[in-house]
Write an enzyme that holds these catalytic residues in place. Structure first.
Site, short mmCIF file in Angstrom:
data_model
loop_
_atom_site.label_atom_id
_atom_site.label_comp_id
_atom_site.label_asym_id
_atom_site.label_seq_id
_atom_site.Cartn_x
_atom_site.Cartn_y
_atom_site.Cartn_z
N ARG A 51 0.73 -1.03 -0.09
CA ARG A 51 0.00 0.09 0.19
C ARG A 51 0.99 1.37 -0.09
O ARG A 51 2.04 1.34 0.33
CB ARG A 51 -0.63 0.07 1.03
CG ARG A 51 -0.13 0.22 2.52
CD ARG A 51 -1.22 -0.07 3.70
NE ARG A 51 -0.37 0.09 4.94
CZ ARG A 51 -0.89 0.14 6.12
NH1 ARG A 51 -2.33 -0.24 6.23
NH2 ARG A 51 -0.43 0.35 7.40
N ASP A 53 0.60 5.50 1.32
CA ASP A 53 0.07 6.46 2.09
C ASP A 53 -0.88 7.51 1.11
O ASP A 53 -0.30 7.83 -0.08
CB ASP A 53 0.95 7.05 3.00
CG ASP A 53 1.15 6.09 4.01
OD1 ASP A 53 0.48 5.05 4.39
OD2 ASP A 53 2.18 6.54 4.67
N ARG A 198 10.63 7.53 3.34
CA ARG A 198 10.61 8.99 3.89
C ARG A 198 11.27 9.28 4.93
O ARG A 198 11.92 10.42 5.05
CB ARG A 198 9.03 9.20 4.13
CG ARG A 198 8.09 9.20 2.84
CD ARG A 198 6.69 9.19 3.10
NE ARG A 198 6.50 10.23 3.89
CZ ARG A 198 5.13 10.48 4.41
NH1 ARG A 198 4.13 9.32 4.28
NH2 ARG A 198 4.72 11.73 5.12
#
Length: 250
Positions: A51, A53, A198
Site C-alpha cells: 500500500r 499512503d 520517507r
C-alpha cells in the site's frame, strides 16, 4: 478463473491512500468499483504489492485479480482506462499463473523521492515534489546513502506505528542524482517498512544540512531507535517506481 497481473500508475494527490478505508477516496476502492461494474455487479478484489499512503504516487505499482471473464490481456487495459478517472492509468496487463501473488512473489521494490531546490516553490509541482529551498551538501548525502547498502535492522527508520516485528531489510542500491534544481533519491531494496523511505530521505536531508555527519549513519542503524533518525519527509515527493519479480522487472 484467470489471474491477471496489472501494472498501474497513479497520482496520489487526491487519494486518501492506496488501501480501501471506511471513508475517503482510495486507489484500490476506485479500481475495484470499475471491475465490479465490468463483472455485472460481482465484487472483485485486487491485491497489490503493497500500500501507499495519502499523497504518495506510483509509476509502477502492481496488483493482481482473478476473473472468469474471457478478455484478451491487451484489451483489459483499454477497458479499464476507459472507465477509470484520469489520475489512474493502467499501463500493462498480463495473464499469469495462479501461483503468482503481487505481494508475496515480489523480490524487491524501487522508490524515487523528488526534491525541488528552487528558492521559490513551484505551484505546478507542489503536489509532486518536496520543496526544499535550503543549502545542501549533496556529496555528503551520497556518502551517507552508501552506508545504507546491505542487510540491516532498519528499526531506526521505521514508523513507531509499524506492527511488523522483523525489521531486517536489504538495500541493493541508493543513488542521489542532481538534474538542474531537482534532486532525486532512488532507493531499491528487498522490501521497505512503513514510512521507511520517507525517514531515510529525512535523515539524508539532515546530513545535507550538516545536522548529521555521514559517518553517523552506521551508529543510527545500530542504535535501533526511531528517535535517532531524521524527520519523516512529506508524502508528496515519493513515488513507487517499480516492483521486481523473479521472472522479469516491472
Amino acid at each position: 478463473m484467470a489471474r491477471m497481473k496489472v501494472t498501474v500508475a497513479y497520482d496520489g494527490t487526491e487519494f486518501a491512500g492506496y488501501q480501501v478505508q471506511p471513508s475517503g477516496r482510495t486507489v484500490q476502492g476506485t479500481i475495484q468499483a470499475v471491475l465490479q461494474k465490468m463483472h455485472k455487479g460481482e465484487p472483485v478484489g485486487i491485491f497489490a504489492s503493497g500500500r501507499t499512503d495519502a499523497g504518495v504516487h506510483a509509476i509502477g505499482q502492481v496488483f493482481h485479480f482473478d476473473t472468469h471473464m474471457e478478455i484478451p490481456s491487451e484489451a483489459w487495459g483499454k477497458a479499464l482506462n476507459a472507465m477509470l478517472p484520469n489520475d489512474i492509468l493502467i499501463k500493462d496487463v498480463e495473464m499469469v499463473s495462479d501461483s503468482f501473488h503481487s505481494r508475496f512473489s515480489a523480490t524487491g521494490k524501487e522508490y524515487h523521492y523528488k526534491i525541488l531546490r528552487s528558492k521559490q516553490p513551484d505551484v505546478f509541482q507542489r503536489n509532486h515534489m518536496f520543496h526544499f529551498p535550503y543549502s545542501l551538501n549533496v556529496e555528503d548525502m551520497k556518502q551517507a546513502a552508501s552506508l545504507f547498502l546491505g542487510t540491516h535492522d532498519f528499526t531506526s527508520f521505521s514508523s513507531a506505528k509499524s506492527e511488523v516485528e522483523d525489521k531486517i531489510r536489504t538495500i541493493f542500491a541508493f543513488d542521489v542524482e542532481e538534474e538542474g534544481n531537482v534532486l532525486t533519491l532512488k532507493v531499491r531494496g528487498s522490501g521497505f517498512l512503513y514510512n521507511m523511505v520517507r525517514i531515510l530521505v529525512g535523515t539524508l536531508l539532515e546530513v545535507g544540512q550538516g545536522k548529521l555527519k555521514p559517518k553517523e549513519i552506521s551508529a543510527i542503524i545500530k542504535g535501533k531507535d526511531r528517535a535517532l533518525a531524521g524527520k519523516t519527509a512529506p508524502a508528496n515527493g515519493l513515488y513507487l517506481f517499480r516492483v521486481d519479480y523473479a521472472d522479469k522487472t516491472e
